[in-house]
Scaffold this motif. Sequence first.
Motif, PDB file in Angstrom:
ATOM      1  N   SER A   1       0.840  -1.213   0.000  1.00 31.40           N
ATOM      2  CA  SER A   1       0.000   0.000   0.000  1.00 31.40           C
ATOM      3  C   SER A   1       0.866   1.250   0.000  1.00 31.40           C
ATOM      4  O   SER A   1       0.537   2.250  -0.648  1.00 31.40           O
ATOM      5  CB  SER A   1      -0.920  -0.003   1.225  1.00 31.40           C
ATOM      6  OG  SER A   1      -1.787  -1.112   1.215  1.00 31.40           O
ATOM      7  N   TYR A   2       1.977   1.176   0.735  1.00 26.97           N
ATOM      8  CA  TYR A   2       2.887   2.327   0.778  1.00 26.97           C
ATOM      9  C   TYR A   2       3.561   2.535  -0.578  1.00 26.97           C
ATOM     10  O   TYR A   2       3.614   3.664  -1.087  1.00 26.97           O
ATOM     11  CB  TYR A   2       3.940   2.102   1.868  1.00 26.97           C
ATOM     12  CG  TYR A   2       5.046   3.122   1.830  1.00 26.97           C
ATOM     13  CD1 TYR A   2       4.911   4.341   2.476  1.00 26.97           C
ATOM     14  CD2 TYR A   2       6.233   2.871   1.138  1.00 26.97           C
ATOM     15  CE1 TYR A   2       5.936   5.291   2.436  1.00 26.97           C
ATOM     16  CE2 TYR A   2       7.261   3.806   1.097  1.00 26.97           C
ATOM     17  CZ  TYR A   2       7.098   5.015   1.744  1.00 26.97           C
ATOM     18  OH  TYR A   2       8.099   5.945   1.692  1.00 26.97           O
ATOM     19  N   TYR A   3       4.097   1.461  -1.177  1.00 25.95           N
ATOM     20  CA  TYR A   3       4.857   1.618  -2.425  1.00 25.95           C
ATOM     21  C   TYR A   3       3.976   2.167  -3.540  1.00 25.95           C
ATOM     22  O   TYR A   3       4.409   3.045  -4.304  1.00 25.95           O
ATOM     23  CB  TYR A   3       5.456   0.278  -2.851  1.00 25.95           C
ATOM     24  CG  TYR A   3       6.359   0.407  -4.064  1.00 25.95           C
ATOM     25  CD1 TYR A   3       7.717   0.612  -3.904  1.00 25.95           C
ATOM     26  CD2 TYR A   3       5.849   0.356  -5.367  1.00 25.95           C
ATOM     27  CE1 TYR A   3       8.557   0.757  -5.011  1.00 25.95           C
ATOM     28  CE2 TYR A   3       6.662   0.502  -6.474  1.00 25.95           C
ATOM     29  CZ  TYR A   3       8.015   0.700  -6.287  1.00 25.95           C
ATOM     30  OH  TYR A   3       8.828   0.852  -7.384  1.00 25.95           O
ATOM     31  N   TRP A   4       2.747   1.631  -3.663  1.00 24.30           N
ATOM     32  CA  TRP A   4       1.904   2.009  -4.785  1.00 24.30           C
ATOM     33  C   TRP A   4       1.115   3.287  -4.535  1.00 24.30           C
ATOM     34  O   TRP A   4       0.183   3.599  -5.282  1.00 24.30           O
ATOM     35  CB  TRP A   4       0.957   0.868  -5.143  1.00 24.30           C
ATOM     36  CG  TRP A   4       1.676  -0.348  -5.661  1.00 24.30           C
ATOM     37  CD1 TRP A   4       1.800  -1.548  -5.057  1.00 24.30           C
ATOM     38  CD2 TRP A   4       2.374  -0.471  -6.897  1.00 24.30           C
ATOM     39  NE1 TRP A   4       2.541  -2.418  -5.812  1.00 24.30           N
ATOM     40  CE2 TRP A   4       2.905  -1.789  -6.962  1.00 24.30           C
ATOM     41  CE3 TRP A   4       2.619   0.399  -7.963  1.00 24.30           C
ATOM     42  CZ2 TRP A   4       3.653  -2.247  -8.035  1.00 24.30           C
ATOM     43  CZ3 TRP A   4       3.363  -0.064  -9.046  1.00 24.30           C
ATOM     44  CH2 TRP A   4       3.870  -1.376  -9.069  1.00 24.30           C
ATOM     45  N   ALA A   5       1.463   4.010  -3.479  1.00 20.82           N
ATOM     46  CA  ALA A   5       0.913   5.358  -3.280  1.00 20.82           C
ATOM     47  C   ALA A   5       1.793   6.324  -4.072  1.00 20.82           C
ATOM     48  O   ALA A   5       2.987   6.472  -3.776  1.00 20.82           O
ATOM     49  CB  ALA A   5       0.903   5.705  -1.794  1.00 20.82           C
ATOM     50  N   PHE A   6       1.238   6.971  -5.069  1.00 17.89           N
ATOM     51  CA  PHE A   6       2.053   7.783  -5.977  1.00 17.89           C
ATOM     52  C   PHE A   6       2.637   8.994  -5.251  1.00 17.89           C
ATOM     53  O   PHE A   6       3.817   9.306  -5.386  1.00 17.89           O
ATOM     54  CB  PHE A   6       1.212   8.241  -7.182  1.00 17.89           C
ATOM     55  CG  PHE A   6       2.030   8.895  -8.255  1.00 17.89           C
ATOM     56  CD1 PHE A   6       2.816   8.143  -9.121  1.00 17.89           C
ATOM     57  CD2 PHE A   6       2.048  10.282  -8.393  1.00 17.89           C
ATOM     58  CE1 PHE A   6       3.592   8.749 -10.102  1.00 17.89           C
ATOM     59  CE2 PHE A   6       2.812  10.894  -9.368  1.00 17.89           C
ATOM     60  CZ  PHE A   6       3.583  10.123 -10.227  1.00 17.89           C
ATOM     61  N   SER A   7       1.808   9.690  -4.497  1.00 19.59           N
ATOM     62  CA  SER A   7       2.280  10.840  -3.719  1.00 19.59           C
ATOM     63  C   SER A   7       2.318  10.425  -2.252  1.00 19.59           C
ATOM     64  O   SER A   7       1.272  10.217  -1.634  1.00 19.59           O
ATOM     65  CB  SER A   7       1.342  12.045  -3.905  1.00 19.59           C
ATOM     66  OG  SER A   7       1.314  12.448  -5.256  1.00 19.59           O
ATOM     67  N   LYS A   8       3.532  10.277  -1.734  1.00 21.96           N
ATOM     68  CA  LYS A   8       3.694   9.835  -0.349  1.00 21.96           C
ATOM     69  C   LYS A   8       3.982  11.058   0.530  1.00 21.96           C
ATOM     70  O   LYS A   8       4.760  11.927   0.136  1.00 21.96           O
ATOM     71  CB  LYS A   8       4.835   8.822  -0.251  1.00 21.96           C
ATOM     72  CG  LYS A   8       4.658   7.607  -1.145  1.00 21.96           C
ATOM     73  CD  LYS A   8       5.880   6.708  -1.082  1.00 21.96           C
ATOM     74  CE  LYS A   8       5.748   5.485  -1.978  1.00 21.96           C
ATOM     75  NZ  LYS A   8       5.713   5.777  -3.395  1.00 21.96           N
ATOM     76  N   PRO A   9       3.389  11.136   1.706  1.00 23.81           N
ATOM     77  CA  PRO A   9       2.497  10.147   2.331  1.00 23.81           C
ATOM     78  C   PRO A   9       1.014  10.415   2.102  1.00 23.81           C
ATOM     79  O   PRO A   9       0.179   9.757   2.710  1.00 23.81           O
ATOM     80  CB  PRO A   9       2.846  10.300   3.813  1.00 23.81           C
ATOM     81  CG  PRO A   9       3.166  11.759   3.951  1.00 23.81           C
ATOM     82  CD  PRO A   9       3.790  12.192   2.651  1.00 23.81           C
ATOM     83  N   GLN A  10       0.694  11.403   1.231  1.00 23.63           N
ATOM     84  CA  GLN A  10      -0.709  11.798   1.087  1.00 23.63           C
ATOM     85  C   GLN A  10      -1.595  10.643   0.614  1.00 23.63           C
ATOM     86  O   GLN A  10      -2.740  10.493   1.074  1.00 23.63           O
ATOM     87  CB  GLN A  10      -0.831  12.970   0.096  1.00 23.63           C
ATOM     88  CG  GLN A  10      -0.171  14.263   0.541  1.00 23.63           C
ATOM     89  CD  GLN A  10       1.296  14.299   0.215  1.00 23.63           C
ATOM     90  OE1 GLN A  10       1.873  13.312  -0.272  1.00 23.63           O
ATOM     91  NE2 GLN A  10       1.937  15.441   0.492  1.00 23.63           N
ATOM     92  N   ASP A  11      -1.090   9.820  -0.331  1.00 20.94           N
ATOM     93  CA  ASP A  11      -1.920   8.762  -0.923  1.00 20.94           C
ATOM     94  C   ASP A  11      -1.889   7.449  -0.145  1.00 20.94           C
ATOM     95  O   ASP A  11      -2.527   6.470  -0.552  1.00 20.94           O
ATOM     96  CB  ASP A  11      -1.462   8.496  -2.364  1.00 20.94           C
ATOM     97  CG  ASP A  11      -1.741   9.689  -3.271  1.00 20.94           C
ATOM     98  OD1 ASP A  11      -2.552  10.544  -2.868  1.00 20.94           O
ATOM     99  OD2 ASP A  11      -1.143   9.762  -4.357  1.00 20.94           O
TER     100      ASP A  11
END
Length: 745
Positions: free
Chosen positions: A505-515
């Motif tokens: 879930s963390y890796y595939w969040a494009f804008s981290k940490p917002q996504d």
Amino acid sequence: MGKDSKVDDSENAAEKSEEKNKYGEPAKFDPTFNGPIKNRGCTDVICCILFIIFFLGMGVVGYWGYKEGDPTVLIYPSDSEGNLCGYGNFVNKPNLFFFDLLKCTNVAQNVAVGCPTTQVCVSKCPDKNWVWVAAAAQDANPLLSTQERRKLKEDMYCTYNITTQVRDEKSIKELVEGGNCASYYVKSDAVVGRCVPSAISTLINSASGLLSDAGNTTLVAADNTTVTGDALSAASKVLAYILNAKEYGEKILADVRASWWMILVGLGISCVIAFIWIIIMRWIAGVIVWFTIFAFIALFSFSTYYTLSRYFEMKNNSSASLNSVTDIEFTTNLDYYWNLSTTWLVFGIISATILGLSILILLFLRNRIRIAIALIKEASRAVGNMMFTLLWPIIPFFLQVVLFGFWGATALYLASSDKKKYASSSGNLTSNVTAADSSNLVTTFAASCAADYTNSTLGQFCGFVGYDVQEYTIYLQFYMLFMLFWVMNFIIALGQLTLAGAFASYYWAFSKPQDIPAFPVTASLWRSLRYHLGSIAFGSLIIAIIQIIRVILEYVDNKLKGSENQVAKFFLKCLKCCFWCLEKFMKFLNKNAYILIAVYGKNFCTSAKNAFFLIMRNIVRVVVIDKVADFLLLIAKLVVVAATTAGAYFFFDGRISFLSNYTPSLNYYLVPVIIISLGSYVIAAAFFSVYGMGVDTLFLCFLEDCERHDGSAEKPYYMNKDLMGILGKKNKLESTEGDKKGKKG
């Protein structure tokens, strides 16, 4: 030439494409994919049902063992009637006394059926030597009064049915020849609840060289066999072999009781060290990793220098130098080896070899190490955004402790559910009985013994000899062992799948940490329990089957130790090696399969196949990066263990002066040190397993990212800028925006 070059390039590209096609098609771009799929279905339902049935069977076996077993029979010694010394009605008689220790000289017999002599529970062990011959001679004197005869018989050890009235009615000779009282005994000490003779040399009469009582009467058994020091020593050794392990266990348990709070403090310190190490890695992972690598190289550089220097110093010393390896003598004195030049040469060669390999790895794989560092940094950032991942190992660890406790308790109850066995020394009578029927059987069996020995010789034995192992308990123990492996691997797999879902879930969040989704660990745990218990059961079942086969092979290997069949031994060694390798491979494959299950929600077989093909398409990266990351995390574990163990060693050895008042007095001061060492490794492994799973998950997602995307505006990479920089890649959208800003400036 240009055309030929293009043809060659196209042929190489075709070859690479063909090579990749052998291991499936690379992942395709999917505009709707942005992390673990939410809409998924249940996987491997049949395995889930099978696991539930077997798990319920485990509970049934535990209930049956609890109902039928009684672990107290494994803790307290039993007398000839099956009573427990130091327990129940015999709580004031904690020691077991043997009528004739000479009958205990057969090790196999002792282990299988117990020592075939009458045994009674006594309040204290004999504190002197005594023999019936001298006492019987005095008892035969008609001038003795009743009080004098009674006092003479006070020194006798007899069965429970010999009351004061029976003692008064019968002579010493009748009591001994009837098998109701011991014919002799020697000064003894209580060893784990058994009366074992004191040092034999102190009991021998210096004049005769034989064992004798206070009146210098030679000790003889009821059948007039002379009790020699050698015979008694042999019997004592047999008992010692059987009881020493338990004695050591009790001493170790006493040490643990005396230092339990200090052990907890040591384990707490290991938690703090591991947590501090992880916090530091969150910000300066690269510095720590490179420092660890160079410290490792510096350590072995110094080790090589020091050991070889010692070797050359001692080489010219005739007492320390040997002409050949065959000149080395075997001894338990370690100082002998430290003073040999050959010892330091061996250490020097080992240190130099490790140093050379470390330098070669650093030179040729430095770029791969940079990727590993980038992945560890990314895992650190992921943990920083999902702090609950550090607490997650507590849950599977607690479940494993509960499982192991239940399995251990069930094993004890099953082991104590065996039936009592009563037998005669002639072997004519044997009978099995449960604890509920024991009182009736003792009476019936005693009558049978009397009938059996109508014409018997003096001193034969008839009574309780131990517990008869029932065949079905062996099968139940085997079933419980298999379930221990299955459920233990199930818990491990559940932990891996949960962490994989969170890190994906963390890796595939494009804008981290917002996504990053809210409560990623909880959401991943829910998906695992709701949809994938069957897949977890399937993967853990495979590992459990391999592990139980390895146990069977170890059992067969142990049985063949005395065999001369070298061919069978060779094939057995090969099988053991193959199954060890198979277990390691399947654990590696399962972990990567769980990562893809967490991301895509497919069944175990499909995920395992896709994971295997993905790994094979990127085999060089996988081998180097995965193993480098594992190596770096292993060093981190060893740092935690070494620091905690060194502190514990110096504390319990009394070398920390300002804490010497708190140092306990122990039988073996290494006991708490070893416990703290093992415990700190478990704690470090739990903390760094989060990092390990994070690195593995992020790396697999990184490989999929490279296959799915090309950095264009339509297919941007999800990896961070550090990884893109190492690989020489970038997102075109970011580059265009950067160019525009540059032009405006």
